[in-house]
Scaffold this motif. Structure first.
Motif, PDB file in Angstrom:
ATOM      1  N   THR A   1       0.824  -1.204   0.000  1.00 17.98           N
ATOM      2  CA  THR A   1       0.000   0.000   0.000  1.00 17.98           C
ATOM      3  C   THR A   1       0.859   1.256   0.000  1.00 17.98           C
ATOM      4  O   THR A   1       0.587   2.220  -0.734  1.00 17.98           O
ATOM      5  N   GLN A   2       1.907   1.258   0.792  1.00 16.80           N
ATOM      6  CA  GLN A   2       2.810   2.417   0.812  1.00 16.80           C
ATOM      7  C   GLN A   2       3.464   2.624  -0.555  1.00 16.80           C
ATOM      8  O   GLN A   2       3.624   3.769  -1.005  1.00 16.80           O
ATOM      9  N   ALA A   3       3.828   1.531  -1.206  1.00 18.33           N
ATOM     10  CA  ALA A   3       4.445   1.647  -2.528  1.00 18.33           C
ATOM     11  C   ALA A   3       3.467   2.252  -3.534  1.00 18.33           C
ATOM     12  O   ALA A   3       3.849   3.104  -4.356  1.00 18.33           O
ATOM     13  N   LEU A   4       2.206   1.836  -3.473  1.00 22.20           N
ATOM     14  CA  LEU A   4       1.221   2.397  -4.398  1.00 22.20           C
ATOM     15  C   LEU A   4       0.938   3.861  -4.093  1.00 22.20           C
ATOM     16  O   LEU A   4       0.789   4.672  -5.013  1.00 22.20           O
ATOM     17  N   LEU A   5       0.855   4.207  -2.826  1.00 24.10           N
ATOM     18  CA  LEU A   5       0.617   5.607  -2.481  1.00 24.10           C
ATOM     19  C   LEU A   5       1.768   6.495  -2.959  1.00 24.10           C
ATOM     20  O   LEU A   5       1.547   7.631  -3.409  1.00 24.10           O
ATOM     21  N   ALA A   6       2.984   5.976  -2.883  1.00 20.05           N
ATOM     22  CA  ALA A   6       4.131   6.732  -3.400  1.00 20.05           C
ATOM     23  C   ALA A   6       4.032   6.887  -4.917  1.00 20.05           C
ATOM     24  O   ALA A   6       4.350   7.950  -5.472  1.00 20.05           O
ATOM     25  N   ARG A   7       3.581   5.835  -5.585  1.00 18.76           N
ATOM     26  CA  ARG A   7       3.434   5.895  -7.041  1.00 18.76           C
ATOM     27  C   ARG A   7       2.313   6.870  -7.424  1.00 18.76           C
ATOM     28  O   ARG A   7       2.444   7.631  -8.397  1.00 18.76           O
ATOM     29  N   ILE A   8       1.230   6.839  -6.666  1.00 19.35           N
ATOM     30  CA  ILE A   8       0.136   7.781  -6.908  1.00 19.35           C
ATOM     31  C   ILE A   8       0.631   9.216  -6.729  1.00 19.35           C
ATOM     32  O   ILE A   8       0.344  10.097  -7.554  1.00 19.35           O
ATOM     33  N   ALA A   9       1.379   9.469  -5.673  1.00 22.11           N
ATOM     34  CA  ALA A   9       1.906  10.819  -5.432  1.00 22.11           C
ATOM     35  C   ALA A   9       2.780  11.287  -6.593  1.00 22.11           C
ATOM     36  O   ALA A   9       2.781  12.479  -6.947  1.00 22.11           O
ATOM     37  N   LYS A  10       3.488  10.361  -7.204  1.00 21.62           N
ATOM     38  CA  LYS A  10       4.381  10.696  -8.314  1.00 21.62           C
ATOM     39  C   LYS A  10       3.622  10.926  -9.622  1.00 21.62           C
ATOM     40  O   LYS A  10       3.917  11.880 -10.366  1.00 21.62           O
ATOM     41  N   LEU A  11       2.634  10.071  -9.924  1.00 17.92           N
ATOM     42  CA  LEU A  11       2.021  10.068 -11.249  1.00 17.92           C
ATOM     43  C   LEU A  11       0.657  10.738 -11.327  1.00 17.92           C
ATOM     44  O   LEU A  11       0.242  11.189 -12.394  1.00 17.92           O
ATOM     45  N   GLU A  12      -0.057  10.785 -10.213  1.00 17.29           N
ATOM     46  CA  GLU A  12      -1.419  11.320 -10.241  1.00 17.29           C
ATOM     47  C   GLU A  12      -1.490  12.770 -10.724  1.00 17.29           C
ATOM     48  O   GLU A  12      -2.450  13.141 -11.427  1.00 17.29           O
ATOM     49  N   PRO A  13      -0.510  13.635 -10.418  1.00 17.21           N
ATOM     50  CA  PRO A  13      -0.598  15.007 -10.932  1.00 17.21           C
ATOM     51  C   PRO A  13      -0.670  15.102 -12.454  1.00 17.21           C
ATOM     52  O   PRO A  13      -1.172  16.088 -12.988  1.00 17.21           O
ATOM     53  N   GLU A  14      -0.185  14.063 -13.146  1.00 16.24           N
ATOM     54  CA  GLU A  14      -0.255  14.054 -14.601  1.00 16.24           C
ATOM     55  C   GLU A  14      -1.438  13.235 -15.107  1.00 16.24           C
ATOM     56  O   GLU A  14      -1.997  13.527 -16.178  1.00 16.24           O
ATOM     57  N   LEU A  15      -1.843  12.204 -14.367  1.00 17.18           N
ATOM     58  CA  LEU A  15      -2.848  11.269 -14.866  1.00 17.18           C
ATOM     59  C   LEU A  15      -4.270  11.615 -14.446  1.00 17.18           C
ATOM     60  O   LEU A  15      -5.220  11.257 -15.151  1.00 17.18           O
ATOM     61  N   HIS A  16      -4.451  12.216 -13.289  1.00 13.90           N
ATOM     62  CA  HIS A  16      -5.786  12.625 -12.818  1.00 13.90           C
ATOM     63  C   HIS A  16      -6.762  11.442 -12.785  1.00 13.90           C
ATOM     64  O   HIS A  16      -7.946  11.598 -13.126  1.00 13.90           O
ATOM     65  N   ALA A  17      -6.283  10.290 -12.356  1.00 17.33           N
ATOM     66  CA  ALA A  17      -7.121   9.088 -12.337  1.00 17.33           C
ATOM     67  C   ALA A  17      -8.087   9.066 -11.157  1.00 17.33           C
ATOM     68  O   ALA A  17      -9.118   8.393 -11.223  1.00 17.33           O
ATOM     69  N   PHE A  18      -7.767   9.765 -10.094  1.00 18.23           N
ATOM     70  CA  PHE A  18      -8.537   9.660  -8.855  1.00 18.23           C
ATOM     71  C   PHE A  18      -9.356  10.919  -8.572  1.00 18.23           C
ATOM     72  O   PHE A  18      -8.883  12.041  -8.738  1.00 18.23           O
ATOM     73  N   ALA A  19     -10.578  10.691  -8.102  1.00 16.90           N
ATOM     74  CA  ALA A  19     -11.380  11.759  -7.531  1.00 16.90           C
ATOM     75  C   ALA A  19     -10.999  11.975  -6.072  1.00 16.90           C
ATOM     76  O   ALA A  19     -11.109  13.080  -5.549  1.00 16.90           O
ATOM     77  N   LEU A  20     -10.554  10.891  -5.423  1.00 18.61           N
ATOM     78  CA  LEU A  20     -10.203  10.941  -4.009  1.00 18.61           C
ATOM     79  C   LEU A  20      -9.225   9.821  -3.705  1.00 18.61           C
ATOM     80  O   LEU A  20      -9.468   8.663  -4.075  1.00 18.61           O
ATOM     81  N   VAL A  21      -8.113  10.143  -3.068  1.00 18.94           N
ATOM     82  CA  VAL A  21      -7.168   9.131  -2.581  1.00 18.94           C
ATOM     83  C   VAL A  21      -7.380   9.019  -1.071  1.00 18.94           C
ATOM     84  O   VAL A  21      -7.222   9.991  -0.341  1.00 18.94           O
ATOM     85  N   THR A  22      -7.729   7.824  -0.616  1.00 21.90           N
ATOM     86  CA  THR A  22      -8.038   7.606   0.802  1.00 21.90           C
ATOM     87  C   THR A  22      -6.819   7.018   1.507  1.00 21.90           C
ATOM     88  O   THR A  22      -6.844   5.880   1.986  1.00 21.90           O
ATOM     89  N   ALA A  23      -5.763   7.799   1.561  1.00 21.67           N
ATOM     90  CA  ALA A  23      -4.469   7.290   2.018  1.00 21.67           C
ATOM     91  C   ALA A  23      -4.513   6.794   3.459  1.00 21.67           C
ATOM     92  O   ALA A  23      -4.064   5.672   3.753  1.00 21.67           O
TER      93      ALA A  23
ATOM     94  N   GLY B   1      -0.673   1.267 -12.938  1.00 18.51           N
ATOM     95  CA  GLY B   1      -0.138   0.657 -11.727  1.00 18.51           C
ATOM     96  C   GLY B   1      -0.383   1.478 -10.482  1.00 18.51           C
ATOM     97  O   GLY B   1       0.414   1.444  -9.549  1.00 18.51           O
ATOM     98  N   LEU B   2      -1.526   2.194 -10.435  1.00 21.95           N
ATOM     99  CA  LEU B   2      -1.893   2.957  -9.251  1.00 21.95           C
ATOM    100  C   LEU B   2      -2.819   2.159  -8.335  1.00 21.95           C
ATOM    101  O   LEU B   2      -3.157   2.609  -7.242  1.00 21.95           O
ATOM    102  N   CYS B   3      -3.253   1.009  -8.792  1.00 23.88           N
ATOM    103  CA  CYS B   3      -4.048   0.066  -8.016  1.00 23.88           C
ATOM    104  C   CYS B   3      -3.902  -1.286  -8.699  1.00 23.88           C
ATOM    105  O   CYS B   3      -3.423  -1.374  -9.826  1.00 23.88           O
ATOM    106  N   TYR B   4      -4.313  -2.356  -8.025  1.00 25.18           N
ATOM    107  CA  TYR B   4      -4.195  -3.693  -8.613  1.00 25.18           C
ATOM    108  C   TYR B   4      -5.462  -4.120  -9.341  1.00 25.18           C
ATOM    109  O   TYR B   4      -5.505  -5.192  -9.944  1.00 25.18           O
ATOM    110  N   GLY B   5      -6.467  -3.288  -9.301  1.00 29.14           N
ATOM    111  CA  GLY B   5      -7.725  -3.523  -9.967  1.00 29.14           C
ATOM    112  C   GLY B   5      -8.698  -2.486  -9.488  1.00 29.14           C
ATOM    113  O   GLY B   5      -8.442  -1.776  -8.510  1.00 29.14           O
ATOM    114  N   ALA B   6      -9.829  -2.363 -10.191  1.00 22.43           N
ATOM    115  CA  ALA B   6     -10.776  -1.317  -9.832  1.00 22.43           C
ATOM    116  C   ALA B   6     -12.197  -1.740 -10.161  1.00 22.43           C
ATOM    117  O   ALA B   6     -12.434  -2.524 -11.097  1.00 22.43           O
TER     118      ALA B   6
END
Length: 456
Positions: free
Chosen positions: A19-41, A156-161
């Motif tokens: 989970t920590q690894a994914l949250l770090a990846r989200i922090a890195k890539l989400e500003p460009e991808l805008h995949a999430f409405a809400l990250v529940t870290a 790779g911001l989650c393992y499925g959705a």
């Protein structure tokens, strides 16, 4: 997903580390991808710690325990806002979990966030929302409306959705982002706590990196529900345990004319390669004739429109100024439709469903494209409103199976010369999801399209 779950169960990797690894990846890539409405870290980290503690005590909830996944922002999570792609002023804090969210929690999954979508899960993003960006090429479409789920899974911001499909919104994003999308039979998954677009067309499904993963997720969320009387009562198979049964002797229907009429060369080549692959695996191909879909496609928009008008009845009159132009237009279309015209749509829809049902009794699954042309650019999408023929063409292989409620699986099937992913779909009879997972897993056992990733 299945691989990580095994490592977590064996305590070779902790859920917290994953989970920590994914949250770090989200922090890195989400500003460009805008995949999430809400990250529940914070919630995700707490759930990961709880999963690790349970496993350490010998409490095993199943293969999804400790695995970080995302849910589309149509789904209620108690104490968190549900945006449904609407204007910020229309977001509401949920007081309870959606049934599917409750089941994910019971399975020990870690909910890492809520994925972005188009307004009300219809065809355009609200002006206040930055649309998700295609991780393969930002100039290309991400699909609608489960675009955030597709982008997050592919990147790779989650393992499925969790995703939903009313006219193609699992299949288009799955194909556009190079992931696997499973749209189950209508009613296979409870809609309690999931914001509606069009109740009789809305299918709740899954997106993942593989057919096995998509089946695992579906197996957790599917089933009857006292809170949703439209949820099917039929027992839920263990899709994962059936996934390795292979396709030897499986009868796959092909309508060669429908699959190739006005279809571009790259899509036709992908379909031909898929046929060759399934043939080598031992499947049998059967020539079929798909019922004419022209009227079903024409009826989809007014059918969706009148149900969307019902879904938004409580808020639209009071907050019309907060609605985007396209969602407002479809609601107004629904409000203007006469009872007589709607009844004619329902009768035609029932007849079309019956014809497709009859066809699918003669085969095990059907193979079709997801769309008849190569991936669309954002410029193509922006011009859709002025090209009704192009819209109908885009809907050719998707809308009909929402009108009938049949299950489909979308599988990555190749890449264009520009390096964009393409996908095809299999369609099964009612409640034939196990066949779809089985066929998808067999195809993916000898191909590597689903193993390609857009970002390092």
């Amino acid at each position: 997903m299945t691989e990580l779950g095994r490592h977590i169960a064996r305590r070779e990797i902790s859920s917290l580390e994953a989970t920590q690894a994914l949250l770090a990846r989200i922090a890195k890539l989400e500003p460009e991808l805008h995949a999430f409405a809400l990250v529940t870290a914070d919630r995700a980290l707490d759930q990961a710690r709880a999963a690790d503690a349970e496993i350490a005590r010998g409490i095993h909830r199943g293969p999804l325990q400790g695995v970080p996944i995302a849910v589309k922002d149509l789904c209620w999570i108690a104490g968190a806002p549900t945006g449904a792609g609407m204007a910020p002023g229309l977001r509401r804090i949920a007081t309870e979990d959606a049934t599917l969210v409750r089941r994910l929690k019971q399975a020990g999954a870690v909910l890492i966030g809520k994925t972005e979508l188009s307004e009300g899960a219809y065809s355009d993003h609200h002006a206040a929302i930055t649309p998700p960006s295609n991780p393969w090429n930002a100039d290309y479409w991400t699909g609608i409306s489960s675009s955030g789920s597709g982008v997050a899974t592919a990147a790779g911001l989650c393992y499925g959705a969790i995703a939903s499909d009313t006219g193609g919104s699992i299949r288009w994003p799955a194909a556009a982002n190079g992931v696997t999308g499973l749209k189950p039979s209508w009613g296979r998954v409870s809609r309690h706590g999931v914001a509606e677009l069009a109740a009789s067309l809305d299918h709740i499904g899954t997106m993942a990196r593989s057919a096995k993963d998509a089946g695992l997720l579906l197996g957790v969320i599917a089933g009857s529900d006292d809170r949703d009387p439209t949820a099917l009562q039929d027992p839920v198979p263990d899709y994962l345990s059936l996934a390795d049964d292979g396709v030897k002797g499986l009868r796959i229907g092909i309508d060669a004319d429908w699959n190739t009429a006005d279809v571009n060369d790259e899509t036709a080549s992908m379909i031909a390669n898929a046929i060759a692959t399934f043939t080598a695996l031992g499947a049998e191909f059967v020539a079929i004739r798909m019922p004419d879909v022209t009227q079903a496609i024409a009826d989809w928009t007014p059918n969706c429109a009148i149900e969307a008008a019902v879904a938004h009845e409580a808020t639209y009159a009071k907050h019309k100024d907060q609605y985007g132009a396209i969602l407002s237009a479809v609601i107004e279309t629904g409000r203007a439709l006469s009872a007589t015209d709607y009844q004619k749509i329902l009768l035609r829809r029932a007849e079309f469903r019956g014809r497709v049902n009859a066809l699918l009794t003669t085969i095990d699954v059907m193979l079709t494209p997801v769309q008849p042309f190569a991936p669309l650019t954002l410029a193509d999408i922006q011009s859709l409103g002025a090209q009704p023929a192009l819209i109908a063409k885009l809907q050719r292989y998707t809308c009909p199976f929402d009108m009938t409620g049949h299950p489909t699986i979308t599988l990555p099937g190749g890449f264009t010369a520009q390096g964009l992913p393409m996908g095809f779909q299999l369609v099964a009879p009612h409640l034939g999801e196990a066949r779809l997972v089985r066929a998808g897993a067999a195809f993916q056992s000898v191909t590597s399209w689903h193993q390609q990733h857009p970002l390092a």
